[in-house]
Motif scaffolding. Structure first.
Motif, PDB file in Angstrom:
ATOM      1  N   LEU A  16      21.362  -5.008 -41.895  1.00  0.00           N
ATOM      2  CA  LEU A  16      20.868  -4.191 -42.996  1.00  0.00           C
ATOM      3  C   LEU A  16      19.546  -4.672 -43.580  1.00  0.00           C
ATOM      4  O   LEU A  16      18.790  -3.862 -44.125  1.00  0.00           O
ATOM      5  N   VAL A  17      19.257  -5.929 -43.484  1.00  0.00           N
ATOM      6  CA  VAL A  17      18.042  -6.488 -44.090  1.00  0.00           C
ATOM      7  C   VAL A  17      17.008  -6.755 -42.991  1.00  0.00           C
ATOM      8  O   VAL A  17      17.125  -7.712 -42.228  1.00  0.00           O
ATOM      9  N   CYS A  18      15.991  -5.893 -42.898  1.00  0.00           N
ATOM     10  CA  CYS A  18      14.881  -6.061 -41.939  1.00  0.00           C
ATOM     11  C   CYS A  18      15.399  -6.448 -40.559  1.00  0.00           C
ATOM     12  O   CYS A  18      15.146  -7.565 -40.074  1.00  0.00           O
ATOM     13  N   PRO A  19      16.150  -5.575 -39.900  1.00  0.00           N
ATOM     14  CA  PRO A  19      16.740  -5.959 -38.607  1.00  0.00           C
ATOM     15  C   PRO A  19      15.676  -6.204 -37.542  1.00  0.00           C
ATOM     16  O   PRO A  19      14.659  -5.514 -37.466  1.00  0.00           O
ATOM     17  N   ILE A  20      15.915  -7.219 -36.722  1.00  0.00           N
ATOM     18  CA  ILE A  20      15.057  -7.539 -35.573  1.00  0.00           C
ATOM     19  C   ILE A  20      15.861  -7.212 -34.324  1.00  0.00           C
ATOM     20  O   ILE A  20      16.793  -7.938 -33.956  1.00  0.00           O
ATOM     21  N   TRP A  21      15.501  -6.111 -33.666  1.00  0.00           N
ATOM     22  CA  TRP A  21      16.256  -5.628 -32.518  1.00  0.00           C
ATOM     23  C   TRP A  21      15.745  -6.279 -31.234  1.00  0.00           C
ATOM     24  O   TRP A  21      14.542  -6.332 -30.988  1.00  0.00           O
TER      25      TRP A  21
END
Length: 541
Positions: A215-220
Motif C-alpha cells: 500500500l505504501v509506494c509499492p516497488i513491483w
C-alpha cells in the motif's frame, strides 16, 4: 662473528613510471589531508547513491514504518499483556521478511508462513511425545528430534528443485528449535501455548510487512524487470555505435596503457561499461522474474500468468548479441591493428551496417517499453541489405587484406573494379582512378597491337600486379611497432621482405576480423527479433 665485518648489500628497486605517478598522487592526497574522513564527501556519496535510484529511499522508509507499527504492540501495555515476550517475534518477522520488491516479499512471506506452520506442528507433536515419555526420556527425545530435523532440512534445501524454497527450510529449522527448547525450559511443560503465541506473533509481523509493502509506494518486481530489459537494449545499441565509431576514428595517435587495457578501465567509453553490466545481469533478471511471478496483476500487467519467463529468454538472446559487441571492443583495443587508411576505405559500408543494426536493437527495446508491436521486418531487411553491401565490398576488395595483392578477377582486365562508396585518404582514393587510367591505356594498346603482339594480356596482368604492389607499399601499417633496422639486425636482407609482408598481411586481417564480427552480430539479430516477437504474442502487446 670471527672478527670479520659484514659486507654492505645494496638493493635497488625499479618502479615503473606509471606506478610512480600513482604513488606521487597518493602522497599528495595524504599530505593534503585526503586520507582523513570527510563528512561532506560522505554526504555527497550518500546523496548520489540515493539520487541514482529513488526507490532505495522509499524502501528504507517503508521498513522503518513497518517496524514502528509492530513495535507499538510492545510499547502499548494491552497487546503486551496478551502475547507477552513472544510479541518480539513479530519484529523479527518484519525485519527478515520485508524485501525490496512486492513479489520478493510475497515469496519470502509464503516461505516464512509455511515454514513456521510446519515447525509449529512438528514442535507440538514432538513435545507431546516427550511429555508422555517421562522426565528422563524427555530431553533425549527433544535432542534426537533436533538432530533429525536439522539434518533433513539442511539436506533438502540443497536439492536442485527445492533451492527456491531454501529460506523456508531454514525457517523450519530455527523455529522448531526455538519452540521446542524454550518450551521445555520456559513454559515448563506447556509447549502448546508457546507455539501458538509465536505463530500469532509471526502472523502479525507478516501481515504488517505485506500491508506496508503493497500500500505504501509499492516497488513491483515486474516493473523493475521491464525497465532493466529495455535499458539493456539501449546499452547494447549504444556500445555498438561507440565501438565502431572509435574504431573508424582512431588513427593510432593515442593508445591506452597496457595496464588500463587489461583492467578494463575505459573512462571515455561509458556505453561499454553499461554493455558489460548487461552481460553480468543474468542473475538479477532471473531473481526479478521469480519475484514477479508472485505479484498480483498491477499497472500495465493486468492479466494473470504474465509471461515473465519470456523476459529472461529475451535477455539471454540479447546477451548472446552483446558477446559480439564485447568481441568488437577487444579488436578495437588489440595490439595488432589494421592501418588507418585501410579501415576508412570501408568506412561507409561499416557505418551503414552499424547504424541500421543499432536502430533495429533500439526499435526492439522501444517495442517492449511501449508494449506495442511495430514494423520490425522492414528494419530487419534494411539491416540485411546493408550487411550484404559490406560483404560484397569485402569480397570485391579482398586483395587489400592480403600481402600478395591479387586482383579479384584476372579474366577481364579491361573492366574496371567496383569502387567503394567513399574513401578519405590519398592512398586509396586515387586507386580507382589509376586503375581506370590503366584499363583505358591498356585497351588502346590492345586495339592497336592485338594482332602484332599476342602476349599483351600477360603484360597487362603483370602491370596490374605491379600497380597493386606499389599501392600496397604506400600503406602505413600500425603493427608491428618495431623499426626496420631491428628486423635487419635479426636476419638477413633476403629474409626481411617476406617477413614484413607476412606481418603486413596479419595487420590487414585485423580489419577482416572486425567486419566478420559485425556481420555475426547482424546474423544474431534474427534470433533476437524472434524472441521479442514471441514475447509480444504471449504478453499480448
Amino acid at each position: 662473528m670471527n672478527g670479520k665485518k659484514g659486507s654492505n648489500i645494496e638493493i635497488s628497486i625499479n618502479i615503473p613510471s606509471s606506478m610512480a605517478k600513482q604513488l606521487d598522487q597518493a602522497g599528495k592526497k595524504s599530505s593534503n589531508g585526503g586520507g582523513g574522513f570527510s563528512f561532506k564527501a560522505w554526504g555527497l556519496k550518500v546523496w548520489e547513491f540515493a539520487k541514482e535510484d529513488s526507490n532505495r529511499v522509499k524502501f528504507s522508509l517503508k521498513v522503518g514504518l513497518a517496524v514502528l507499527l509492530v513495535s507499538l504492540l510492545i510499547l502499548f501495555r494491552a497487546p503486551y499483556e496478551v502475547f507477552g515476550t513472544n510479541i518480539i517475534w513479530s519484529i523479527l518477522t518484519v525485519a527478515i521478511m520485508f524485501e525490496y520488491t512486492v513479489g520478493a516479499t510475497f515469496n519470502r512471506g509464503l516461505n516464512r508462513a509455511l515454514g513456521s506452520l510446519l515447525a509449529g506442528i512438528l514442535a507440538i507433536g514432538v513435545a507431546q511425545i516427550a511429555l508422555s515419555s517421562g522426565h528422563v526420556a524427555e530431553p533425549i527425545i527433544i535432542g534426537i528430534s533436533i538432530f533429525i530435523i536439522g539434518t533433513i532440512t539442511s539436506f533438502m534445501k540443497l536439492w536442485p528443485s527445492l533451492v527456491p524454497y531454501e529460506y523456508g527450510f531454514r525457517v523450519v529449522l530455527f523455529t522448531y528449535c526455538l519452540i521446542v527448547v524454550s518450551g521445555y525450559r520456559i513454559s515448563m511443560g506447556n509447549p502448546m501455548r508457546t507455539a501458538m503465541d509465536r505463530l500469532y506473533s509471526i502472523a502479525i509481523g507478516g501481515f504488517v510487512a505485506v500491508l506496508v509493502n503493497v500500500l505504501v509506494c509499492p516497488i513491483w518486481a515486474g516493473e523493475q524487470l521491464h525497465k532493466e530489459l529495455v535499458n539493456s537494449f539501449d546499452s547494447v545499441a549504444a556500445s555498438l555505435e561507440e565501438c565502431v565509431g572509435k574504431y573508424l576514428e582512431d588513427d593510432g595517435s593515442e593508445h591506452p596503457e597496457f595496464s588500463k587495457t587489461v583492467m578494463d578501465e575505459f573512462p571515455d567509453e561509458p556505453a561499454y561499461r553499461k554493455c558489460r553490466s548487461t552481460l553480468n545481469s543474468s542473475a538479477k533478471l532471473e531473481a526479478l522474474a521469480v519475484s514477479a511471478k508472485w505479484e498480483p496483476p498491477h499497472g500495465r500487467f493486468r492479466h494473470f500468468f504474465y509471461p515473465w519467463s519470456e523476459y529472461v529468454k529475451v535477455a539471454a538472446v540479447l546477451r548472446y548479441c552483446a558477446y559480439e559487441v564485447m568481441a568488437l571492443h577487444g579488436v578495437l583495443h588489440s595490439e595488432i591493428q589494421a592501418p588507418y587508411n585501410l579501415r576508412i576505405t570501408f568506412q561507409s559500408e561499416i557505418r551503414e551496417a552499424t547504424s541500421q543494426a543499432a536502430e533495429l536493437v533500439r526499435s526492439l527495446g522501444q517495442d517492449i517499453s511501449s508494449m506495442k508491436r511495430s514494423a520490425i521486418n522492414s528494419l530487419l531487411k534494411k539491416v540485411h541489405s546493408s550487411t550484404e553491401r559490406l560483404q560484397r565490398a569485402i569480397d570485391v576488395h579482398s586483395y587489400l587484406l592480403t600481402c600478395t595483392c591479387e586482383p579479384p578477377d584476372t579474366t577481364n582486365f579491361s573492366k574496371p573494379l567496383p569502387r567503394l562508396s567513399q574513401t578519405l585518404t590519398n592512398t586509396f582514393s586515387d586507386l580507382p582512378n589509376q586503375l581506370a587510367d590503366l584499363d583505358s591505356s591498356n585497351s588502346l594498346e590492345t586495339n592497336s597491337s592485338q594482332q602484332l603482339n599476342p602476349s599483351t594480356p600477360q603484360q597487362m596482368e603483370s602491370n596490374y600486379h605491379e600497380l597493386m604492389r606499389k599501392q600496397s607499399r604506400r600503406l602505413h601499417y600500425s603493427w608491428p611497432p618495431l623499426q626496420v633496422d631491428a628486423f635487419e639486425e635479426e636476419g638477413s636482407a633476403g629474409d626481411f621482405l617476406p617477413r614484413m609482408k607476412a606481418l603486413e598481411s596479419t595487420a590487414a586481417l585485423s580489419l577482416a576480423t572486425f567486419t566478420s564480427l559485425l556481420i555475426e552480430f547482424v546474423a544474431r539479430l534474427d534470433h533476437l527479433v524472434e524472441a521479442v516477437d514471441e514475447l509480444s504474442k504471449l504478453a499480448k502487446f
